[in-house]
Each structure stands twice: as structure tokens, then as C-alpha cells.
Design a protein around this motif. Structure first.
Motif, PDB file in Angstrom:
ATOM      1  N   THR A 154      10.796   0.882  -3.296  1.00 15.20           N
ATOM      2  CA  THR A 154      10.511   1.526  -2.218  1.00 15.20           C
ATOM      3  C   THR A 154       8.933   2.295  -2.611  1.00 15.20           C
ATOM      4  OG1 THR A 154      11.330   3.506  -1.673  1.00 15.20           O
ATOM      5  CG2 THR A 154      11.352   1.588  -0.076  1.00 15.20           C
ATOM      6  N   GLY A 155       7.055   2.003  -2.565  1.00 11.36           N
ATOM      7  CA  GLY A 155       6.680   2.695  -3.121  1.00 11.36           C
ATOM      8  C   GLY A 155       5.504   2.752  -2.079  1.00 11.36           C
ATOM      9  N   LYS A 156       4.397   2.813  -2.581  1.00  9.53           N
ATOM     10  CA  LYS A 156       2.974   3.152  -1.680  1.00  9.53           C
ATOM     11  C   LYS A 156       2.273   2.160  -2.530  1.00  9.53           C
ATOM     12  CE  LYS A 156       2.412   6.588   1.680  1.00  9.53           C
ATOM     13  NZ  LYS A 156       1.740   8.130   2.297  1.00  9.53           N
ATOM     14  N   VAL A 157       1.358   2.176  -2.147  1.00  7.22           N
ATOM     15  CA  VAL A 157      -0.258   1.482  -3.327  1.00  7.22           C
ATOM     16  C   VAL A 157      -1.367   2.817  -2.097  1.00  7.22           C
ATOM     17  CG1 VAL A 157      -1.825  -0.542  -3.433  1.00  7.22           C
ATOM     18  CG2 VAL A 157       0.461  -0.507  -2.954  1.00  7.22           C
ATOM     19  N   ALA A 158      -1.580   3.823  -3.704  1.00  8.11           N
ATOM     20  CA  ALA A 158      -2.450   4.768  -2.716  1.00  8.11           C
ATOM     21  C   ALA A 158      -4.107   3.785  -3.387  1.00  8.11           C
ATOM     22  CB  ALA A 158      -2.245   5.963  -3.562  1.00  8.11           C
ATOM     23  N   PHE A 159      -4.988   4.054  -2.481  1.00  9.70           N
ATOM     24  CA  PHE A 159      -6.567   3.888  -2.816  1.00  9.70           C
ATOM     25  C   PHE A 159      -7.427   5.028  -2.413  1.00  9.70           C
ATOM     26  CE2 PHE A 159      -9.837   1.527  -0.972  1.00  9.70           C
ATOM     27  CZ  PHE A 159     -10.529   0.446  -2.261  1.00  9.70           C
ATOM     28  N   PRO A 160      -7.532   5.807  -3.629  1.00  8.42           N
ATOM     29  CA  PRO A 160      -8.443   7.859  -3.325  1.00  8.42           C
ATOM     30  C   PRO A 160      -9.716   6.912  -3.087  1.00  8.42           C
ATOM     31  CG  PRO A 160      -7.501   7.470  -4.897  1.00  8.42           C
ATOM     32  CD  PRO A 160      -6.982   5.486  -4.398  1.00  8.42           C
ATOM     33  N   ASN A 208      -6.838   1.843   4.562  1.00 13.79           N
ATOM     34  CA  ASN A 208      -6.382   2.733   5.998  1.00 13.79           C
ATOM     35  C   ASN A 208      -6.350   3.682   5.975  1.00 13.79           C
ATOM     36  OD1 ASN A 208      -4.600   0.545   6.228  1.00 13.79           O
ATOM     37  ND2 ASN A 208      -2.678   0.549   4.285  1.00 13.79           N
ATOM     38  N   LYS A 209      -6.628   4.240   7.176  1.00 11.41           N
ATOM     39  CA  LYS A 209      -6.445   5.649   7.353  1.00 11.41           C
ATOM     40  C   LYS A 209      -5.923   6.846   6.223  1.00 11.41           C
ATOM     41  CE  LYS A 209      -8.035   5.346  11.747  1.00 11.41           C
ATOM     42  NZ  LYS A 209      -7.501   4.207  12.869  1.00 11.41           N
ATOM     43  N   ASN A 210      -4.590   6.472   5.710  1.00 11.80           N
ATOM     44  CA  ASN A 210      -3.735   7.172   4.797  1.00 11.80           C
ATOM     45  C   ASN A 210      -4.219   7.094   3.622  1.00 11.80           C
ATOM     46  OD1 ASN A 210      -2.492   4.786   4.996  1.00 11.80           O
ATOM     47  ND2 ASN A 210      -0.415   6.170   4.607  1.00 11.80           N
ATOM     48  N   ALA A 211      -5.658   6.700   3.268  1.00  9.99           N
ATOM     49  CA  ALA A 211      -5.462   6.860   1.816  1.00  9.99           C
ATOM     50  C   ALA A 211      -5.076   5.188   0.941  1.00  9.99           C
ATOM     51  CB  ALA A 211      -6.410   7.613   1.499  1.00  9.99           C
ATOM     52  N   THR A 212      -4.549   4.425   2.036  1.00 11.59           N
ATOM     53  CA  THR A 212      -3.941   3.675   0.985  1.00 11.59           C
ATOM     54  C   THR A 212      -4.503   2.165   1.254  1.00 11.59           C
ATOM     55  OG1 THR A 212      -2.487   3.295   3.241  1.00 11.59           O
ATOM     56  CG2 THR A 212      -1.475   4.340   1.451  1.00 11.59           C
ATOM     57  N   GLY A 230       1.332  -3.175   4.406  1.00  9.96           N
ATOM     58  CA  GLY A 230       0.545  -3.381   5.724  1.00  9.96           C
ATOM     59  C   GLY A 230      -0.631  -2.126   6.401  1.00  9.96           C
ATOM     60  N   ASP A 231      -0.592  -1.368   7.434  1.00 10.10           N
ATOM     61  CA  ASP A 231      -1.411  -0.604   8.037  1.00 10.10           C
ATOM     62  C   ASP A 231      -0.889   0.853   7.119  1.00 10.10           C
ATOM     63  OD1 ASP A 231       0.295   0.254   9.363  1.00 10.10           O
ATOM     64  OD2 ASP A 231      -0.787  -0.505  11.562  1.00 10.10           O
ATOM     65  N   ASP A 232      -0.568   1.197   6.896  1.00 17.14           N
ATOM     66  CA  ASP A 232       0.242   2.313   6.347  1.00 17.14           C
ATOM     67  C   ASP A 232       0.637   2.254   4.293  1.00 17.14           C
ATOM     68  OD1 ASP A 232       2.780   1.332   5.869  1.00 17.14           O
ATOM     69  OD2 ASP A 232       4.273   2.397   6.123  1.00 17.14           O
ATOM     70  N   GLY A 233       0.465   1.516   3.788  1.00 16.32           N
ATOM     71  CA  GLY A 233       0.293   1.004   2.764  1.00 16.32           C
ATOM     72  C   GLY A 233       1.671   1.238   2.085  1.00 16.32           C
ATOM     73  N   THR A 234       2.571   1.255   2.397  1.00 13.65           N
ATOM     74  CA  THR A 234       4.212   0.923   2.154  1.00 13.65           C
ATOM     75  C   THR A 234       4.933  -0.327   1.928  1.00 13.65           C
ATOM     76  OG1 THR A 234       4.620   1.972   3.465  1.00 13.65           O
ATOM     77  CG2 THR A 234       4.401   3.202   2.893  1.00 13.65           C
ATOM     78  N   PHE A 235       5.678  -0.562   1.540  1.00 15.94           N
ATOM     79  CA  PHE A 235       6.296  -1.896   0.567  1.00 15.94           C
ATOM     80  C   PHE A 235       7.483  -1.264   0.541  1.00 15.94           C
ATOM     81  CE2 PHE A 235       4.636  -0.442  -3.569  1.00 15.94           C
ATOM     82  CZ  PHE A 235       6.476  -0.926  -4.034  1.00 15.94           C
ATOM     83  N   GLU A 236       8.664  -1.998   0.531  1.00 17.55           N
ATOM     84  CA  GLU A 236      10.190  -1.705   0.606  1.00 17.55           C
ATOM     85  C   GLU A 236      10.665  -3.360   0.187  1.00 17.55           C
ATOM     86  OE1 GLU A 236      12.466  -0.926   3.642  1.00 17.55           O
ATOM     87  OE2 GLU A 236      13.882  -0.079   2.503  1.00 17.55           O
ATOM     88  N   LEU A 237      11.259  -3.039  -0.896  1.00 18.53           N
ATOM     89  CA  LEU A 237      11.828  -4.461  -1.363  1.00 18.53           C
ATOM     90  C   LEU A 237      13.418  -3.965  -0.983  1.00 18.53           C
ATOM     91  CD1 LEU A 237      10.155  -4.953  -5.078  1.00 18.53           C
ATOM     92  CD2 LEU A 237       9.813  -6.076  -2.821  1.00 18.53           C
ATOM     93  N   LYS A 238      14.131  -4.866  -0.652  1.00 19.10           N
ATOM     94  CA  LYS A 238      15.577  -4.424   0.359  1.00 19.10           C
ATOM     95  C   LYS A 238      16.910  -5.660  -0.962  1.00 19.10           C
ATOM     96  CE  LYS A 238      15.143  -4.394   4.503  1.00 19.10           C
ATOM     97  NZ  LYS A 238      15.727  -3.748   5.372  1.00 19.10           N
ATOM     98  N   PHE A 279       2.407   2.862  -6.656  1.00 13.13           N
ATOM     99  CA  PHE A 279       0.696   2.050  -7.306  1.00 13.13           C
ATOM    100  C   PHE A 279      -0.360   2.808  -6.999  1.00 13.13           C
ATOM    101  CE2 PHE A 279       3.811  -1.150  -7.646  1.00 13.13           C
ATOM    102  CZ  PHE A 279       3.620  -1.718  -8.597  1.00 13.13           C
ATOM    103  N   THR A 280      -1.574   2.436  -7.633  1.00 14.72           N
ATOM    104  CA  THR A 280      -3.337   3.188  -7.397  1.00 14.72           C
ATOM    105  C   THR A 280      -4.118   2.737  -7.454  1.00 14.72           C
ATOM    106  OG1 THR A 280      -2.090   5.702  -7.645  1.00 14.72           O
ATOM    107  CG2 THR A 280      -4.483   5.043  -7.514  1.00 14.72           C
ATOM    108  N   TYR A 281      -5.022   1.919  -6.791  1.00 14.31           N
ATOM    109  CA  TYR A 281      -5.815   1.028  -7.143  1.00 14.31           C
ATOM    110  C   TYR A 281      -6.904   1.856  -6.527  1.00 14.31           C
ATOM    111  CZ  TYR A 281      -3.683  -3.346  -6.832  1.00 14.31           C
ATOM    112  OH  TYR A 281      -2.842  -3.847  -7.350  1.00 14.31           O
ATOM    113  N   LYS A 282      -8.107   2.327  -7.179  1.00 14.22           N
ATOM    114  CA  LYS A 282      -9.679   2.207  -7.489  1.00 14.22           C
ATOM    115  C   LYS A 282     -10.689   1.884  -7.210  1.00 14.22           C
ATOM    116  CE  LYS A 282      -8.383   6.874 -10.332  1.00 14.22           C
ATOM    117  NZ  LYS A 282      -8.638   7.126 -11.605  1.00 14.22           N
TER     118      LYS A 282
END
Ligand SMILES: [Cu+2]
Length: 277
Positions: free
Chosen positions: A53-59, A92-96, A212-220, A255-258
């Protein structure tokens, strides 16, 4: 004379062969069938599978986008009361970051996975593609539907798969197509409406997701192992990360993208790391 006629026959045979390979009806039928995975036995779960699982941050703030002008087609314009923005960069609103395709790039060599018989659907709705980014397996059916009262002409532009474009009038039956080979980042446009854009990622394993709208993903359901995970965004490019999944393990890949990366790609190497507030 004899030699010439042999050459003509040879050329005709070659032309026939090429037609057969490139766009003959037999090939088309085969491509449109959901196929079993090739290259050996299909992977059977052992009970040891894990997940990533992970999150794609976008500060930082998203770059400002201009609203799409749909005046060229009054049917499209009439479907929107609010301004519509391109989906090239959706923060996204949560900086993703939304619409990032994440998948297992390497680490599954030698394993094959059954291709789902269910299609992946893309809708043309309000003269926009929904979803804007989608993942599909090679040889899986893509079902193109329309929710609009205007004619669309969907046109994916692959590099290694067969290129096609199909017109779809209002209330027409779904279009069923497929891509025979894995190919990342196939751009899709509409020949009728220049602002309509989508990306299709064709992959050969089932471990992929789109943020999606929370910037997370899951590979199961990943077999234990070490993988190269790739995140791809249409503006900010690709990033990879090595991740090890233990038996029944839950690994993370963030991950992080700027935002500034999109507009100065050539100078990135020369720039000091930017701190965003
Ligand atoms: Cu269109």
C-alpha cells in the motif's frame, strides 16, 4: 517471364501475410477475445500472498489550469453548469496526487496471471473520458460507452499495439476493443473534441491501481518477493521503488511528486532540492 511471375506471387504472398498479421479479420477476432495468460501455467495462490500500500504525496499548490472551452459543441457545453478543468494535474485536498498509475514493473518474470473475462469500461460523459486514467490487462476487453447526445470518435494512439479509432453516435452500442501487448501510457484522444484526453496503461499482471481522491493505492495478492514498483503521472513522469513483500506481509511504497517538476523538467538536475511550505 517465369522469374517475374514467381516474384509477383511472392509479393502477393507477402502482402497477404502482412494483411493477416496487421489487420485481417481473423486477427481482429482473436484480439477481441478474452484470452488465457500465455507462457505457462497460471499462477495459483499459495496463501502466502501479501500486499503493498502507499500514498502519492503532492506537496505545494497545484499549478493553475484554464477551464476547458467546450463551445465548439453546444451539446458538450450544455452538460456542464460549472467550469470544467483539464485532468492533467488533479491535486487532492490531503496534499496527494490523483490519476497516478502504480504497477509492478519487474519482479514477476516467469509468472503468468489469468486475464479477467470482465471488460474494463471507459465512458464518454459530458465530453470527458471517465476515468481519465485506466489500467487494463493485455488481451482484456475494453468496453467504450457513451452517455452523451453527441458523436464521439475515440482514438487511442499506441506505439506497439494496433492503432484504432471508432466513431460512436449517441445511444450507440458499446465498442469492444483490446490491446494485445503490454504498453504503458497509451494516449487517447477524441477526433471530434480536441480537449478530450485519457491515458490507458496496458499491463501483463493484475497488480496495478490508479490513485483516487485520497491519493492512496493498494496492490493485493502479491506473491512474496522483491518488486520494482513504478508510479506514472502524465505530467510528472515515472518514479520507481524497490519493495520487498514478505510471506503474508504488508509492505509500503510512498511516492512524492512536486508541482514545480512539471514545468522545468530539463533543469531538474541542476536545481537544488526545493522546500515547499
Ligand atoms: Cu468526443
Amino acid at each position: 517471364m517465369r522469374r517475374n511471375s514467381i516474384m509477383v506471387c511472392g509479393l502477393a504472398a507477402m502482402a497477404w501475410l502482412f494483411t493477416g498479421c496487421g489487420g485481417g479479420s481473423d486477427t481482429k477476432t482473436a484480439e477481441n477475445q478474452p484470452a488465457a495468460a500465455e507462457g505457462g501455467a497460471v499462477y495459483q495462490p499459495t496463501g502466502d500472498e501479501g500486499s503493498i500500500t502507499g500514498k502519492v504525496a503532492f506537496p505545494g499548490p497545484a499549478p493553475k489550469a484554464k477551464a476547458i472551452l467546450m463551445d465548439a459543441d453546444s451539446v458538450c457545453a450544455a452538460k456542464h453548469k460549472e467550469p470544467v478543468y483539464p485532468e492533467m494535474v488533479v491535486a487532492n485536498k490531503n496534499a496527494t496526487l490523483r490519476n497516478v498509475f502504480v504497477h509492478v514493473k519487474t519482479g514477476l518474470e516467469g509468472k503468468t496471471f489469468a486475464v479477467p473475462s470482465e471488460p474494463v469500461t471507459i465512458d464518454q460523459d459530458g465530453c470527458q473520458y471517465k476515468p481519465h486514467v485506466l489500467g487494463i490487462r493485455a488481451k482484456q476487453n475494453l468496453k467504450v460507452v457513451t452517455s452523451d447526445d453527441t458523436t464521439h470518435n475515440i482514438h487511442p494512439m499506441p506505439k506497439i499495439n494496433r492503432e484504432w479509432n471508432v466513431s460512436q453516435p449517441p445511444k450507440a452500442d458499446p465498442i469492444i476493443q483490446s490491446f494485445s501487448r503490454a504498453e504503458i501510457s497509451v494516449p487517447v484522444k477524441c477526433n471530434q473534441h480536441p480537449w478530450m484526453k485519457a491515458f490507458i496503461h496496458v499491463v501483463d499482471n493484475p497488480f496495478f491501481a490508479v490513485t483516487g481522491d485520497d491519493g492512496t493505492f493498494e496492490l493485493k495478492g502479491l506473491p512474496p518477493g522483491t518488486y520494482e514498483i513504478e508510479a506514472i503521472h502524465e505530467q510528472y513522469g515515472a518514479q520507481t521503488m524497490k519493495v520487498t513483500v514478505a510471506a503474508k506481509g504488508a509492505a509500503t511504497a510512498d511516492f512524492t511528486y512536486k508541482p514545480e517538476q512539471a514545468y522545468q523538467p530539463s533543469s531538474l538536475k541542476l536545481m537544488p532540492a526545493l522546500v515547499l511550505h
